[in-house]
Write a protein that holds these residues in place. Structure first.
Motif, PDB file in Angstrom:
ATOM      1  N   LEU B 131      -4.745 -37.341 -10.706  1.00  0.00           N
ATOM      2  CA  LEU B 131      -4.841 -38.530 -11.562  1.00  0.00           C
ATOM      3  C   LEU B 131      -5.018 -38.136 -13.026  1.00  0.00           C
ATOM      4  N   ARG B 132      -5.699 -37.030 -13.255  1.00  0.00           N
ATOM      5  CA  ARG B 132      -5.818 -36.552 -14.645  1.00  0.00           C
ATOM      6  C   ARG B 132      -4.467 -36.091 -15.167  1.00  0.00           C
ATOM      7  N   GLN B 133      -3.723 -35.402 -14.331  1.00  0.00           N
ATOM      8  CA  GLN B 133      -2.403 -34.909 -14.768  1.00  0.00           C
ATOM      9  C   GLN B 133      -1.471 -36.050 -15.137  1.00  0.00           C
ATOM     10  N   THR B 134      -1.662 -37.200 -14.499  1.00  0.00           N
ATOM     11  CA  THR B 134      -0.779 -38.327 -14.799  1.00  0.00           C
ATOM     12  C   THR B 134      -1.444 -39.293 -15.786  1.00  0.00           C
ATOM     13  N   ALA B 135      -2.536 -38.819 -16.401  1.00  0.00           N
ATOM     14  CA  ALA B 135      -3.244 -39.597 -17.422  1.00  0.00           C
ATOM     15  C   ALA B 135      -3.717 -40.956 -16.896  1.00  0.00           C
ATOM     16  N   TRP B 137      -6.559 -41.083 -14.738  1.00  0.00           N
ATOM     17  CA  TRP B 137      -7.948 -40.928 -14.293  1.00  0.00           C
ATOM     18  C   TRP B 137      -8.895 -41.881 -15.031  1.00  0.00           C
ATOM     19  N   GLU B 138      -8.815 -41.865 -16.367  1.00  0.00           N
ATOM     20  CA  GLU B 138      -9.745 -42.702 -17.137  1.00  0.00           C
ATOM     21  C   GLU B 138      -9.575 -44.181 -16.811  1.00  0.00           C
ATOM     22  N   GLU B 139      -8.348 -44.546 -16.459  1.00  0.00           N
ATOM     23  CA  GLU B 139      -8.078 -45.960 -16.203  1.00  0.00           C
ATOM     24  C   GLU B 139      -8.552 -46.405 -14.818  1.00  0.00           C
ATOM     25  N   VAL B 140      -8.604 -45.472 -13.867  1.00  0.00           N
ATOM     26  CA  VAL B 140      -8.879 -45.902 -12.481  1.00  0.00           C
ATOM     27  C   VAL B 140     -10.120 -45.276 -11.853  1.00  0.00           C
ATOM     28  N   LYS B 141     -10.812 -44.394 -12.594  1.00  0.00           N
ATOM     29  CA  LYS B 141     -11.878 -43.630 -11.933  1.00  0.00           C
ATOM     30  C   LYS B 141     -12.978 -44.519 -11.349  1.00  0.00           C
ATOM     31  N   ASP B 142     -13.156 -45.709 -11.908  1.00  0.00           N
ATOM     32  CA  ASP B 142     -14.215 -46.594 -11.393  1.00  0.00           C
ATOM     33  C   ASP B 142     -13.727 -47.544 -10.316  1.00  0.00           C
ATOM     34  N   GLY B 154       3.437 -49.962 -14.429  1.00  0.00           N
ATOM     35  CA  GLY B 154       3.424 -48.640 -15.042  1.00  0.00           C
ATOM     36  C   GLY B 154       2.360 -47.752 -14.424  1.00  0.00           C
ATOM     37  N   GLN B 155       1.184 -48.355 -14.144  1.00  0.00           N
ATOM     38  CA  GLN B 155       0.109 -47.578 -13.502  1.00  0.00           C
ATOM     39  C   GLN B 155       0.521 -47.184 -12.084  1.00  0.00           C
ATOM     40  N   GLN B 156       1.168 -48.113 -11.385  1.00  0.00           N
ATOM     41  CA  GLN B 156       1.629 -47.810 -10.022  1.00  0.00           C
ATOM     42  C   GLN B 156       2.586 -46.630 -10.027  1.00  0.00           C
ATOM     43  N   GLN B 157       3.489 -46.601 -11.030  1.00  0.00           N
ATOM     44  CA  GLN B 157       4.446 -45.501 -11.069  1.00  0.00           C
ATOM     45  C   GLN B 157       3.735 -44.177 -11.345  1.00  0.00           C
ATOM     46  N   ARG B 158       2.743 -44.220 -12.240  1.00  0.00           N
ATOM     47  CA  ARG B 158       1.996 -42.984 -12.503  1.00  0.00           C
ATOM     48  C   ARG B 158       1.186 -42.569 -11.273  1.00  0.00           C
ATOM     49  N   LEU B 159       0.739 -43.582 -10.509  1.00  0.00           N
ATOM     50  CA  LEU B 159       0.037 -43.276  -9.260  1.00  0.00           C
ATOM     51  C   LEU B 159       0.991 -42.574  -8.279  1.00  0.00           C
ATOM     52  N   GLU B 190       7.431 -40.951 -19.969  1.00  0.00           N
ATOM     53  CA  GLU B 190       8.192 -39.911 -20.677  1.00  0.00           C
ATOM     54  C   GLU B 190       7.259 -38.832 -21.238  1.00  0.00           C
ATOM     55  N   GLU B 191       6.115 -39.278 -21.785  1.00  0.00           N
ATOM     56  CA  GLU B 191       5.115 -38.315 -22.262  1.00  0.00           C
ATOM     57  C   GLU B 191       4.679 -37.403 -21.125  1.00  0.00           C
ATOM     58  N   LEU B 192       4.497 -38.044 -19.980  1.00  0.00           N
ATOM     59  CA  LEU B 192       4.046 -37.340 -18.790  1.00  0.00           C
ATOM     60  C   LEU B 192       5.058 -36.278 -18.365  1.00  0.00           C
ATOM     61  N   ILE B 193       6.327 -36.662 -18.378  1.00  0.00           N
ATOM     62  CA  ILE B 193       7.385 -35.718 -17.994  1.00  0.00           C
ATOM     63  C   ILE B 193       7.335 -34.506 -18.922  1.00  0.00           C
ATOM     64  N   TYR B 194       7.132 -34.805 -20.211  1.00  0.00           N
ATOM     65  CA  TYR B 194       7.075 -33.744 -21.205  1.00  0.00           C
ATOM     66  C   TYR B 194       5.923 -32.774 -20.899  1.00  0.00           C
ATOM     67  N   GLU B 195       4.762 -33.340 -20.493  1.00  0.00           N
ATOM     68  CA  GLU B 195       3.605 -32.514 -20.149  1.00  0.00           C
ATOM     69  C   GLU B 195       3.862 -31.719 -18.865  1.00  0.00           C
ATOM     70  N   LEU B 196       4.401 -32.409 -17.886  1.00  0.00           N
ATOM     71  CA  LEU B 196       4.525 -31.816 -16.548  1.00  0.00           C
ATOM     72  C   LEU B 196       5.494 -30.648 -16.501  1.00  0.00           C
ATOM     73  N   LYS B 197       6.435 -30.607 -17.428  1.00  0.00           N
ATOM     74  CA  LYS B 197       7.432 -29.533 -17.313  1.00  0.00           C
ATOM     75  C   LYS B 197       6.839 -28.156 -17.600  1.00  0.00           C
ATOM     76  N   GLN B 198       5.610 -28.148 -18.123  1.00  0.00           N
ATOM     77  CA  GLN B 198       4.967 -26.846 -18.299  1.00  0.00           C
ATOM     78  C   GLN B 198       4.663 -26.193 -16.953  1.00  0.00           C
ATOM     79  N   ALA B 199       4.475 -27.037 -15.942  1.00  0.00           N
ATOM     80  CA  ALA B 199       4.097 -26.490 -14.642  1.00  0.00           C
ATOM     81  C   ALA B 199       5.137 -26.756 -13.555  1.00  0.00           C
TER      82      ALA B 199
END
Lengths: 235, 254
Positions: B131-135, B137-142, B154-159, B190-199
């Motif tokens: 959840l942190r990797q998809t940014a 965590w802060e939105e759903v941790k509670d 959008g949140q569902q897709q990140r989930l 799109e931001e997420l894709i950019y981050e994820l390609k590092q790994a």
């Protein structure tokens, strides 16, 4: 015809209108200079405002196209090339105005002997011919012709390089003509710049049509071919 | 000269739905830890190709492939390959967010539960990491124990992306992952894709040309089952080699 084609055609049309105006300015600058025609010179200067309006209008059209249509590939290159051609046309127009101002500041025509030995009229005619052919190359998307224009600039440079010595030598023997000589030297310098600007426009035509960057190539030869051509290769 | 390593390679790949020849002799190599975009008009084969990369088409009646798809040099259609093992390695995200009607937490750890992992600490850590990797965590941790269906699109897709990441794949396939989302959610993905390609190695099918331009390193253009052009994205969008590619990306198709 697709939507963006209509927009791009309008843009090209606008650029052609501006091109016609600037060509008229440059052509008339020559007539005004040779005939000491102050009325014509005034007209050339006055047209500058109209050219400036085109400059602003074309920049704005390009900005809108980029923002609203996000063009790619050949469309993008056309918009980028148009931006630069526009800037160069505006400068050529300024040059014609500058020449006309020299006309307005003088009473008589130029001494035929000085025109002859500096080859100033030949230079002016070649600059005009290059500018005219460049316009044809743009309309016909003819990159061969655009490439040919790049080579023709050498003649203008040659005349320019020799002019200083020729005029200095002439003035030593004819000290009364100093103002006239300096004015003619300035005009020759301006025409040399026109050659450079027409060259820039030709380079943009090649960039737009062939996706090839040819500017700055003559100086560097093929030394750093890699910088952009590397990107051009597909996988 | 040593041969360059590619994460995924397709060699003389042909695919058929019954007698329909959907993919024609596709040869391409996809780089590791980079984003490769597939573009082309509907029916061009790009989604079929994407789905052959983790054998999603296996259960479609009459579907068959010829040729090889190599993942880390190993043919994924080989006899010794188990499809469930393959999908651990190659995750997938679909066009429409498809969370399960379960809690947020259970959605993320679903793959781990299938694998039989019961250790609560492992599950909790994996859930938080994904959840942190998809940014998200802060939105759903509670509200991890609330239904995933209550999240925005959008949140569902990140989930769903978090769910794919939880089983630690090395490749993520995305089939038009933002076509059902608004511009802000799209930008986040799109931001997420950019981050994820590092790994991760990411392959994305998109109809949004600007998206391909923004997120991908390489772009492949498909047309009626053929790979027409495959190049660095910046090359393909500035000076494509083929007229067909140019017509497509400039919107002058057909």
């Amino acid at each position: 015809m697709s939507h963006i084609d209509i927009e791009l055609d309008t843009l090209r049309g606008k650029l052609m209108e501006m091109w016609d105006l600037v060509e008229y300015q440059l052509q008339s600058g020559r007539e005004a200079m040779l005939n000491a025609d102050h009325d014509l010179a005034r007209k050339v200067v006055k047209l500058g405002k109209k050219v400036n309006n085109y400059d602003v209008k074309i920049d704005r059209m390009c900005e809108n196209l980029l923002a609203l249509y996000t063009p790619v590939a050949v469309d993008l290159r056309l918009v980028l090339a148009t931006l630069k051609i526009n800037a160069n046309l505006e400068r050529i127009g300024d040059t014609a105005e500058g020449i006309s101002m020299y006309v307005q500041n003088r009473v008589g025509t130029y001494n035929p002997e000085m025109l002859d030995i500096t080859r100033a009229v030949i230079m002016y005619d070649e600059a005009l011919a290059m500018f005219h052919d460049c316009r044809l190359a743009y309309i016909a998307n003819d990159t061969d012709q655009a490439r040919a224009i790049l080579k023709r600039d050498k003649m203008l440079n040659k005349i320019y390089r020799k002019s200083e010595d020729i005029i200095a030598h002439y003035l030593r023997n004819n000290p009364a003509s100093i103002e006239e000589g300096l004015a003619l030297l300035s005009i020759i310098k301006k025409l040399e710049r026109v050659g450079d600007q027409v060259t820039n426009i030709s380079e943009e035509i090649i960039f737009y049509q062939d996706a090839k960057v040819v500017k700055h190539k003559s100086k560097k030869k093929n030394k750093d071919k890699e910088d952009r051509s590397d990107d051009m290769q597909s996988q | 000269m040593s041969k360059k390593f590619y994460k995924l390679e397709s060699k003389n790949l042909n695919a058929f739905y019954g007698s329909f020849h959907a993919l024609k002799n596709i040869n391409m190599a996809m780089e590791e830890k980079a984003v490769t975009a597939f573009i082309g008009p509907s029916g061009c084969g790009k989604s079929t190709f994407l789905r052959t990369l983790n054998r999603m088409n296996d259960y479609i009646d009459g579907f068959r492939v010829e040729g090889d798809i190599l993942l880390d040099g190993r043919d994924i259609y080989g006899r010794d390959v188990r499809v469930d093992e393959l999908r651990k390695e190659v995750g997938m995200v679909f066009q429409k967010p498809n969370p399960f009607p379960k809690t947020i937490f259970e959605n993320v750890v679903y793959g781990l539960r299938i694998q039989g992992i019961k250790d609560k600490r492992v599950l909790a850590e994996t859930a938080e990491n994904s959840l942190r990797q998809t940014a998200l965590w802060e939105e759903v941790k509670d509200k991890l124990d609330q239904s995933a269906l209550a999240l925005s699109g959008g949140q569902q897709q990140r989930l769903c992306i978090a769910r794919a990441l939880a089983i630690s794949p090395s490749v993520i396939l995305m089939d038009e992952p933002t076509s059902a989302l608004d511009p802000i959610s799209t930008a986040k993905i799109e931001e997420l894709i950019y981050e994820l390609k590092q790994a991760y190695t990411i392959i994305i099918v998109t109809h949004n040309m600007q998206q391909a331009g923004r997120v991908s390193d390489y772009t492949a253009f498909f047309y009626i089952g053929e790979l027409v052009e495959y190049a660095k994205t910046k090359t393909l969008f500035t000076s494509p080699k083929h007229e067909r590619t140019q017509n497509y990306i400039t919107g002058r198709f057909g």
